[in-house]
Scaffold this motif. Structure first.
Motif, mmCIF file in Angstrom:
data_model
loop_
_atom_site.group_PDB
_atom_site.id
_atom_site.type_symbol
_atom_site.label_atom_id
_atom_site.label_comp_id
_atom_site.label_asym_id
_atom_site.label_seq_id
_atom_site.Cartn_x
_atom_site.Cartn_y
_atom_site.Cartn_z
ATOM 1 N N ALA A 3 -1.093 49.351 -96.000
ATOM 2 C CA ALA A 3 -1.974 50.489 -95.776
ATOM 3 C C ALA A 3 -1.165 51.685 -95.289
ATOM 4 O O ALA A 3 -0.162 51.518 -94.601
ATOM 5 C CB ALA A 3 -3.052 50.117 -94.743
ATOM 6 N N PRO A 4 -1.566 52.897 -95.657
ATOM 7 C CA PRO A 4 -0.843 54.087 -95.192
ATOM 8 C C PRO A 4 -0.915 54.212 -93.679
ATOM 9 O O PRO A 4 -1.941 53.911 -93.063
ATOM 10 C CB PRO A 4 -1.565 55.232 -95.889
ATOM 11 C CG PRO A 4 -2.911 54.703 -96.233
ATOM 12 C CD PRO A 4 -2.724 53.244 -96.510
ATOM 13 N N LYS A 5 0.173 54.648 -93.093
ATOM 14 C CA LYS A 5 0.254 54.784 -91.652
ATOM 15 C C LYS A 5 0.184 56.251 -91.245
ATOM 16 O O LYS A 5 0.691 57.131 -91.934
ATOM 17 C CB LYS A 5 1.556 54.168 -91.119
ATOM 18 C CG LYS A 5 1.660 52.670 -91.347
ATOM 19 C CD LYS A 5 2.961 52.143 -90.767
ATOM 20 C CE LYS A 5 3.082 50.633 -90.981
ATOM 21 N NZ LYS A 5 4.355 50.111 -90.431
ATOM 22 N N GLN A 6 -0.467 56.475 -90.141
ATOM 23 C CA GLN A 6 -0.549 57.818 -89.590
ATOM 24 C C GLN A 6 0.448 57.963 -88.451
ATOM 25 O O GLN A 6 0.699 56.999 -87.715
ATOM 26 C CB GLN A 6 -1.958 58.104 -89.074
ATOM 27 C CG GLN A 6 -3.006 58.181 -90.157
ATOM 28 C CD GLN A 6 -4.372 58.529 -89.609
ATOM 29 O OE1 GLN A 6 -4.605 58.412 -88.399
ATOM 30 N NE2 GLN A 6 -5.271 58.958 -90.478
ATOM 31 N N GLY A 7 1.005 59.123 -88.336
ATOM 32 C CA GLY A 7 1.972 59.352 -87.273
ATOM 33 C C GLY A 7 2.212 60.832 -87.048
ATOM 34 O O GLY A 7 1.741 61.690 -87.802
ATOM 35 N N ILE A 8 2.917 61.145 -86.009
ATOM 36 C CA ILE A 8 3.254 62.530 -85.657
ATOM 37 C C ILE A 8 4.767 62.687 -85.732
ATOM 38 O O ILE A 8 5.512 61.882 -85.170
ATOM 39 C CB ILE A 8 2.753 62.882 -84.246
ATOM 40 C CG1 ILE A 8 1.230 62.740 -84.172
ATOM 41 C CG2 ILE A 8 3.177 64.297 -83.870
ATOM 42 C CD1 ILE A 8 0.665 62.997 -82.783
ATOM 43 N N GLN A 9 5.198 63.711 -86.449
ATOM 44 C CA GLN A 9 6.623 64.001 -86.579
ATOM 45 C C GLN A 9 6.905 65.402 -86.040
ATOM 46 O O GLN A 9 6.102 66.330 -86.233
ATOM 47 C CB GLN A 9 7.067 63.915 -88.040
ATOM 48 C CG GLN A 9 7.038 62.507 -88.610
ATOM 49 C CD GLN A 9 7.540 62.466 -90.040
ATOM 50 O OE1 GLN A 9 7.625 63.491 -90.695
ATOM 51 N NE2 GLN A 9 7.884 61.287 -90.500
ATOM 52 N N LEU A 10 8.027 65.536 -85.386
ATOM 53 C CA LEU A 10 8.458 66.831 -84.853
ATOM 54 C C LEU A 10 9.523 67.400 -85.771
ATOM 55 O O LEU A 10 10.568 66.782 -85.977
ATOM 56 C CB LEU A 10 9.007 66.676 -83.429
ATOM 57 C CG LEU A 10 9.423 67.976 -82.725
ATOM 58 C CD1 LEU A 10 8.216 68.892 -82.557
ATOM 59 C CD2 LEU A 10 10.051 67.673 -81.374
ATOM 60 N N LYS A 11 9.247 68.560 -86.354
ATOM 61 C CA LYS A 11 10.172 69.178 -87.305
ATOM 62 C C LYS A 11 10.468 70.602 -86.871
ATOM 63 O O LYS A 11 9.554 71.383 -86.564
ATOM 64 C CB LYS A 11 9.560 69.184 -88.709
ATOM 65 C CG LYS A 11 10.500 69.698 -89.777
ATOM 66 C CD LYS A 11 9.842 69.628 -91.144
ATOM 67 C CE LYS A 11 10.790 70.150 -92.226
ATOM 68 N NZ LYS A 11 10.162 70.107 -93.575
ATOM 69 N N GLN A 12 11.745 70.956 -86.844
ATOM 70 C CA GLN A 12 12.170 72.286 -86.412
ATOM 71 C C GLN A 12 12.513 73.130 -87.635
ATOM 72 O O GLN A 12 13.296 72.723 -88.481
ATOM 73 C CB GLN A 12 13.384 72.196 -85.488
ATOM 74 C CG GLN A 12 13.805 73.539 -84.913
ATOM 75 C CD GLN A 12 14.957 73.414 -83.938
ATOM 76 O OE1 GLN A 12 15.517 72.330 -83.778
ATOM 77 N NE2 GLN A 12 15.304 74.493 -83.279
ATOM 78 N N THR A 13 11.901 74.272 -87.740
ATOM 79 C CA THR A 13 12.167 75.193 -88.841
ATOM 80 C C THR A 13 12.453 76.579 -88.295
ATOM 81 O O THR A 13 12.085 76.913 -87.168
ATOM 82 C CB THR A 13 10.966 75.277 -89.797
ATOM 83 O OG1 THR A 13 9.814 75.739 -89.071
ATOM 84 C CG2 THR A 13 10.663 73.922 -90.433
ATOM 85 N N GLN A 14 13.108 77.381 -89.106
ATOM 86 C CA GLN A 14 13.461 78.752 -88.711
ATOM 87 C C GLN A 14 12.908 79.722 -89.740
ATOM 88 O O GLN A 14 13.183 79.598 -90.932
ATOM 89 C CB GLN A 14 14.970 78.912 -88.597
ATOM 90 C CG GLN A 14 15.384 80.275 -88.057
ATOM 91 C CD GLN A 14 16.890 80.378 -87.880
ATOM 92 O OE1 GLN A 14 17.629 79.562 -88.416
ATOM 93 N NE2 GLN A 14 17.333 81.365 -87.132
#
Length: 482
Positions: A3-14
């Protein structure tokens, strides 16, 4: 099956965010003196916090930077307005009371290079504006080169002289790629260039206005769907679009403000030129100083600033928004003059020999080189020299004139004495032809050899191109003329 998993990712962009203040500064920097005076008058008309000051409040000679330092010792409002607005913020933010006035300094003018009332010049070339728009566009370098090829296939009305599919075959390029470049050119400033017909030109100008109101939508539908019926069947258009007479008249009034051709008619042959900087000499070195005649004479209106103390609610919001806009406008004027003087000094320092010997001593110079020297973006340099002039010994010279191609076949020759510019090459060609024997004019090949003895290594074909650009006829015609 997992089953697809839900999660939180931290991504840094400029990302680059453009604030209203940055947008205003870029626009003010782009303006020449004539356009700047128009912008100032418009700001005075709509902002009650700005007012003209007495002419006795002027710049000191030797202090070339227009200052936004204000009197902090007076009974002014507390300065709590921030230097920057948030991204996508508007002027109508609420701030605490604020008041500022220009530092009142005595006038000291002993400069002999005053403004000349008879300094006039032709209006900016339409072709130059078009080339600059392409240069500043987001197109890739490859597409910019293709754009220059497209410009070679425009007729006198700046429309394409053939369909895009036929032009693609002529240029041996993919038709979809060419169409995307043509569409980009059509919506540059000035809009409508490279259109197929008047209808496309009018649509491009209408869309470039950026209006989304009802009149603009109706005008677009009229031009796009019923262009051929505008003069013949106006009632038919109104019925098909379900427009009232008032709605139709409003849309047609907007259409009449557009021009059928990209190039507007010449309304004025000449316009007054006010130089932004003067070239002076001190201890054997030439340098730029700001033109004190190009002053702005603006300040915060103290009466309205004092009145804002007693304002509350919506009145308070309006007054602080006006004060914010006034401060940012004065800051933009300050930054414009500082940038123009910095760029002019960088150019003059590189072209010291020009001011002693003339065109023959012009060194190669590119905007990228000035940008690297000053730590600025190349587009900022382009805006800083756009329509700006310097005054040198009662002569007006556009700052763009000092940028010239490097003709040396050595890539690293720019800093060497052997580096030659296109402007210098043209000046040498003109001088050589002026001194040639009247009965035996020099051929382009002989001129090429003479140029090489002077350190200018260019081909015979380049000599012919420069000679023609100077309006000098070929050898056989010069012999007959003499």
């Amino acid at each position: 099956m997992n089953a697809p998993k839900q999660g939180i990712q931290l991504k840094q962009t400029q990302t680059l965010a453009v604030t209203p203040q940055m947008t205003q500064r870029l626009h003010i920097l782009q303006c020449n003196q004539q356009q700047l005076q128009t912008e100032i008058q418009q700001m005075l008309d709509k902002n009650i916090m700005l007012s003209r000051v007495d002419n006795s409040m002027d710049f000191e000679l030797g202090n070339n930077d227009f200052t936004d330092e204000f009197d902090t010792n007076s009974d002014s409002l507390v300065d709590e307005i921030p230097e920057q607005l948030d991204v996508d913020a508007d002027w109508d933010n609420v701030y605490d009371d604020y008041r500022e006035t220009f530092d009142d300094r005595p006038k000291k003018i002993d400069d002999v290079d005053g403004f000349q009332e008879d300094w006039v010049a032709d209006s900016a070339s339409f072709d130059e504006c078009l080339l600059q728009a392409i240069y500043l566009s987001p197109l890739s370098d490859e597409d910019k080169q293709l754009s220059l090829k497209v410009l070679q296939h425009l007729n006198d009305d700046y429309f394409l002289d053939r369909p895009v599919a036929q032009l693609a075959k002529t240029l041996n390029i993919d038709v979809d790629k060419l169409q995307s470049v043509v569409d980009c050119i059509r919506y540059l400033d000035p809009p409508g260039v490279a259109s197929q017909n008047i209808q496309e030109c009018l649509l491009a100008q209408l869309l470039s206005l950026g209006n989304n109101n009802e009149a603009a939508v109706n005008a677009y539908e009229i031009l796009n769907d019923y262009y051929d019926y505008i003069d013949k069947k106006p009632d038919f258009i109104r019925r098909r679009l379900a427009l009232s007479q008032t709605e139709y008249d409003t849309a047609m009034q907007l259409i009449r403000t557009l021009s059928p051709y990209p190039k507007p008619p010449d309304e004025c042959t000449h316009q007054l030129i006010i130089p932004d900087v003067f070239v002076r000499q001190r201890m054997g070195m030439f340098f730029a100083s700001a033109n004190h005649d190009a002053r702005y004479d603006l300040a915060i209106n103290e009466d309205y600033a004092e009145l804002s103390k007693a304002c509350k609610g919506d009145e308070k919001s309006f007054m602080t928004a006006q004060l914010q806009e006034a401060k940012f406008f004065l800051s933009a004027l300050d930054q414009r003059q500082k940038t123009v003087v910095r760029v002019a000094n960088a150019i003059i320092m590189h072209q010291q020999d020009y001011f002693l010997q003339g065109d023959t001593a012009m060194r190669p110079l590119q905007m990228k080189m000035v940008a690297d020297m000053l730590g600025l973006n190349e587009s900022t340099i382009s805006r800083a020299v756009n329509g700006k002039y310097l005054s040198f010994k009662k002569h007006l010279i556009e700052l763009r004139y000092f940028f010239s191609q490097n003709l040396s076949r050595q890539n690293n020759a720019l800093d060497d004495d052997v580096a030659a510019s296109a402007t210098a090459a043209k000046a040498h060609i003109k001088a050589i032809i002026a001194d040639e024997p009247p009965k035996k004019p020099l051929s382009d090949s002989k001129i090429e050899k003479l140029l090489k003895t002077q350190g200018i290594d260019i081909s015979r074909r380049t000599v012919a191109k420069y000679r023609e650009s100077l309006g000098i006829p070929k050898t056989s015609e010069r012999k007959r003329l003499k």
